[in-house]
Design a protein around this motif. Sequence first.
Motif, PDB file in Angstrom:
ATOM      1  N   MET A   1     -18.992 -54.814  54.451  1.00 43.60           N
ATOM      2  CA  MET A   1     -19.453 -53.441  54.496  1.00 43.60           C
ATOM      3  C   MET A   1     -20.922 -53.412  54.110  1.00 43.60           C
ATOM      4  SD  MET A   1     -16.524 -51.037  52.921  1.00 43.60           S
ATOM      5  CE  MET A   1     -15.530 -51.997  51.848  1.00 43.60           C
ATOM      6  N   ARG A   2     -21.695 -52.831  54.979  1.00 40.42           N
ATOM      7  CA  ARG A   2     -23.112 -52.668  54.691  1.00 40.42           C
ATOM      8  C   ARG A   2     -23.487 -51.234  54.983  1.00 40.42           C
ATOM      9  NH1 ARG A   2     -26.792 -57.206  56.906  1.00 40.42           N
ATOM     10  NH2 ARG A   2     -28.116 -55.927  55.644  1.00 40.42           N
ATOM     11  N   PHE A   3     -23.854 -50.502  53.936  1.00 43.05           N
ATOM     12  CA  PHE A   3     -24.184 -49.090  54.106  1.00 43.05           C
ATOM     13  C   PHE A   3     -25.234 -48.674  53.096  1.00 43.05           C
ATOM     14  CE2 PHE A   3     -20.642 -49.348  51.165  1.00 43.05           C
ATOM     15  CZ  PHE A   3     -21.051 -48.535  50.115  1.00 43.05           C
ATOM     16  N   ILE A   4     -25.790 -47.516  53.348  1.00 43.67           N
ATOM     17  CA  ILE A   4     -26.767 -46.910  52.454  1.00 43.67           C
ATOM     18  C   ILE A   4     -26.158 -45.613  51.952  1.00 43.67           C
ATOM     19  CG2 ILE A   4     -29.040 -45.838  52.293  1.00 43.67           C
ATOM     20  CD1 ILE A   4     -29.898 -47.648  54.626  1.00 43.67           C
ATOM     21  N   LEU A   5     -26.207 -45.378  50.643  1.00 47.77           N
ATOM     22  CA  LEU A   5     -25.750 -44.128  50.064  1.00 47.77           C
ATOM     23  C   LEU A   5     -26.950 -43.210  49.945  1.00 47.77           C
ATOM     24  CD1 LEU A   5     -23.631 -42.350  48.705  1.00 47.77           C
ATOM     25  CD2 LEU A   5     -24.180 -43.513  46.556  1.00 47.77           C
ATOM     26  N   VAL A   6     -26.865 -42.041  50.542  1.00 49.19           N
ATOM     27  CA  VAL A   6     -27.974 -41.090  50.530  1.00 49.19           C
ATOM     28  C   VAL A   6     -27.563 -39.905  49.668  1.00 49.19           C
ATOM     29  CG1 VAL A   6     -29.465 -39.644  51.928  1.00 49.19           C
ATOM     30  CG2 VAL A   6     -28.618 -41.797  52.861  1.00 49.19           C
ATOM     31  N   ASN A   7     -28.347 -39.580  48.653  1.00 46.97           N
ATOM     32  CA  ASN A   7     -28.079 -38.439  47.780  1.00 46.97           C
ATOM     33  C   ASN A   7     -29.244 -37.466  47.809  1.00 46.97           C
ATOM     34  OD1 ASN A   7     -25.532 -39.004  46.607  1.00 46.97           O
ATOM     35  ND2 ASN A   7     -26.492 -40.577  45.347  1.00 46.97           N
ATOM     36  N   GLY A   8     -28.924 -36.188  47.861  1.00 43.85           N
ATOM     37  CA  GLY A   8     -29.954 -35.156  47.765  1.00 43.85           C
ATOM     38  C   GLY A   8     -30.865 -35.045  48.960  1.00 43.85           C
ATOM     39  N   ARG A   9     -30.421 -35.495  50.099  1.00 38.14           N
ATOM     40  CA  ARG A   9     -31.263 -35.422  51.298  1.00 38.14           C
ATOM     41  C   ARG A   9     -30.377 -35.230  52.520  1.00 38.14           C
ATOM     42  NH1 ARG A   9     -34.316 -40.426  53.865  1.00 38.14           N
ATOM     43  NH2 ARG A   9     -35.007 -39.393  55.745  1.00 38.14           N
ATOM     44  N   THR A  10     -30.620 -34.180  53.259  1.00 39.62           N
ATOM     45  CA  THR A  10     -29.856 -33.953  54.480  1.00 39.62           C
ATOM     46  C   THR A  10     -30.587 -34.583  55.660  1.00 39.62           C
ATOM     47  OG1 THR A  10     -30.928 -31.814  54.797  1.00 39.62           O
ATOM     48  CG2 THR A  10     -28.818 -31.796  53.665  1.00 39.62           C
ATOM     49  N   PRO A  11     -29.852 -34.982  56.692  1.00 42.22           N
ATOM     50  CA  PRO A  11     -30.508 -35.554  57.876  1.00 42.22           C
ATOM     51  C   PRO A  11     -31.458 -34.547  58.530  1.00 42.22           C
ATOM     52  CG  PRO A  11     -28.141 -35.888  57.952  1.00 42.22           C
ATOM     53  CD  PRO A  11     -28.412 -34.957  56.822  1.00 42.22           C
ATOM     54  N   PHE A  12     -32.431 -35.063  59.235  1.00 41.80           N
ATOM     55  CA  PHE A  12     -33.426 -34.223  59.908  1.00 41.80           C
ATOM     56  C   PHE A  12     -32.769 -33.261  60.885  1.00 41.80           C
ATOM     57  CE2 PHE A  12     -36.424 -33.710  63.528  1.00 41.80           C
ATOM     58  CZ  PHE A  12     -37.371 -32.938  62.862  1.00 41.80           C
ATOM     59  N   ARG A  13     -31.870 -33.781  61.710  1.00 41.81           N
ATOM     60  CA  ARG A  13     -31.145 -32.950  62.675  1.00 41.81           C
ATOM     61  C   ARG A  13     -29.736 -32.724  62.171  1.00 41.81           C
ATOM     62  NH1 ARG A  13     -33.761 -36.677  66.541  1.00 41.81           N
ATOM     63  NH2 ARG A  13     -35.471 -35.506  67.437  1.00 41.81           N
ATOM     64  N   LEU A  14     -29.076 -31.710  62.688  1.00 39.98           N
ATOM     65  CA  LEU A  14     -27.678 -31.469  62.346  1.00 39.98           C
ATOM     66  C   LEU A  14     -26.865 -32.688  62.744  1.00 39.98           C
ATOM     67  CD1 LEU A  14     -25.412 -29.582  61.400  1.00 39.98           C
ATOM     68  CD2 LEU A  14     -25.209 -28.828  63.763  1.00 39.98           C
ATOM     69  N   SER A  15     -26.198 -33.291  61.787  1.00 40.40           N
ATOM     70  CA  SER A  15     -25.402 -34.488  62.040  1.00 40.40           C
ATOM     71  C   SER A  15     -23.963 -34.242  61.636  1.00 40.40           C
ATOM     72  CB  SER A  15     -25.938 -35.670  61.234  1.00 40.40           C
ATOM     73  OG  SER A  15     -27.223 -36.020  61.663  1.00 40.40           O
ATOM     74  N   LEU A  16     -23.059 -34.935  62.321  1.00 35.99           N
ATOM     75  CA  LEU A  16     -21.642 -34.843  62.026  1.00 35.99           C
ATOM     76  C   LEU A  16     -21.135 -36.211  61.615  1.00 35.99           C
ATOM     77  CD1 LEU A  16     -20.513 -32.738  65.120  1.00 35.99           C
ATOM     78  CD2 LEU A  16     -21.046 -31.900  62.833  1.00 35.99           C
ATOM     79  N   LEU A  19     -16.508 -40.117  61.820  1.00 34.01           N
ATOM     80  CA  LEU A  19     -15.053 -40.220  61.862  1.00 34.01           C
ATOM     81  C   LEU A  19     -14.381 -38.855  61.951  1.00 34.01           C
ATOM     82  CD1 LEU A  19     -12.764 -42.351  61.706  1.00 34.01           C
ATOM     83  CD2 LEU A  19     -12.578 -41.736  59.303  1.00 34.01           C
ATOM     84  N   CYS A  20     -14.658 -37.960  61.002  1.00 35.48           N
ATOM     85  CA  CYS A  20     -13.929 -36.681  60.942  1.00 35.48           C
ATOM     86  C   CYS A  20     -14.679 -35.517  61.585  1.00 35.48           C
ATOM     87  CB  CYS A  20     -13.568 -36.351  59.500  1.00 35.48           C
ATOM     88  SG  CYS A  20     -14.983 -35.899  58.462  1.00 35.48           S
ATOM     89  N   ARG A  21     -15.920 -35.717  61.962  1.00 32.54           N
ATOM     90  CA  ARG A  21     -16.748 -34.726  62.659  1.00 32.54           C
ATOM     91  C   ARG A  21     -17.134 -33.523  61.788  1.00 32.54           C
ATOM     92  NH1 ARG A  21     -19.078 -37.456  65.984  1.00 32.54           N
ATOM     93  NH2 ARG A  21     -19.626 -35.688  67.221  1.00 32.54           N
ATOM     94  N   LYS A  22     -17.063 -33.649  60.458  1.00 30.58           N
ATOM     95  CA  LYS A  22     -17.524 -32.590  59.549  1.00 30.58           C
ATOM     96  C   LYS A  22     -19.048 -32.664  59.476  1.00 30.58           C
ATOM     97  CE  LYS A  22     -13.571 -32.576  56.441  1.00 30.58           C
ATOM     98  NZ  LYS A  22     -13.129 -32.875  55.065  1.00 30.58           N
ATOM     99  N   PRO A  23     -19.713 -31.522  59.257  1.00 33.59           N
ATOM    100  CA  PRO A  23     -21.175 -31.557  59.106  1.00 33.59           C
ATOM    101  C   PRO A  23     -21.586 -32.390  57.889  1.00 33.59           C
ATOM    102  CG  PRO A  23     -20.402 -29.306  59.438  1.00 33.59           C
ATOM    103  CD  PRO A  23     -19.183 -30.155  59.225  1.00 33.59           C
ATOM    104  N   ILE A  24     -22.666 -33.128  58.034  1.00 32.80           N
ATOM    105  CA  ILE A  24     -23.189 -33.954  56.954  1.00 32.80           C
ATOM    106  C   ILE A  24     -23.955 -33.068  55.988  1.00 32.80           C
ATOM    107  CG2 ILE A  24     -24.816 -35.813  56.397  1.00 32.80           C
ATOM    108  CD1 ILE A  24     -22.258 -36.786  57.726  1.00 32.80           C
TER     109      ILE A  24
END
Length: 62
Positions: A1-16, A19-24
């Motif tokens: 598993m290789r991932f980045i944990l992002v806290n306190g920052r939303t993506p530039f564009r609306l992202s889902l 897997l579950c398609r919930k808004p990020i």
Amino acid sequence: MRFILVNGRTPFRLSLCALCRKPIGASYLREIETRLPYCDDQCYVEHCQGAVLAIENQARAS
């Protein structure tokens, strides 16, 4: 598993979540290789488990 944990920052564009398609929201995981966003660690784990099962099934079919 290789991932980045992002806290306190939303993506530039609306992202889902990939897997579950919930808004990020302000906290999410992003897979390094594919750059796919996941809303939480549970969705990322489910994605990884599904990928492993697919590889195992493909190996059995060969």
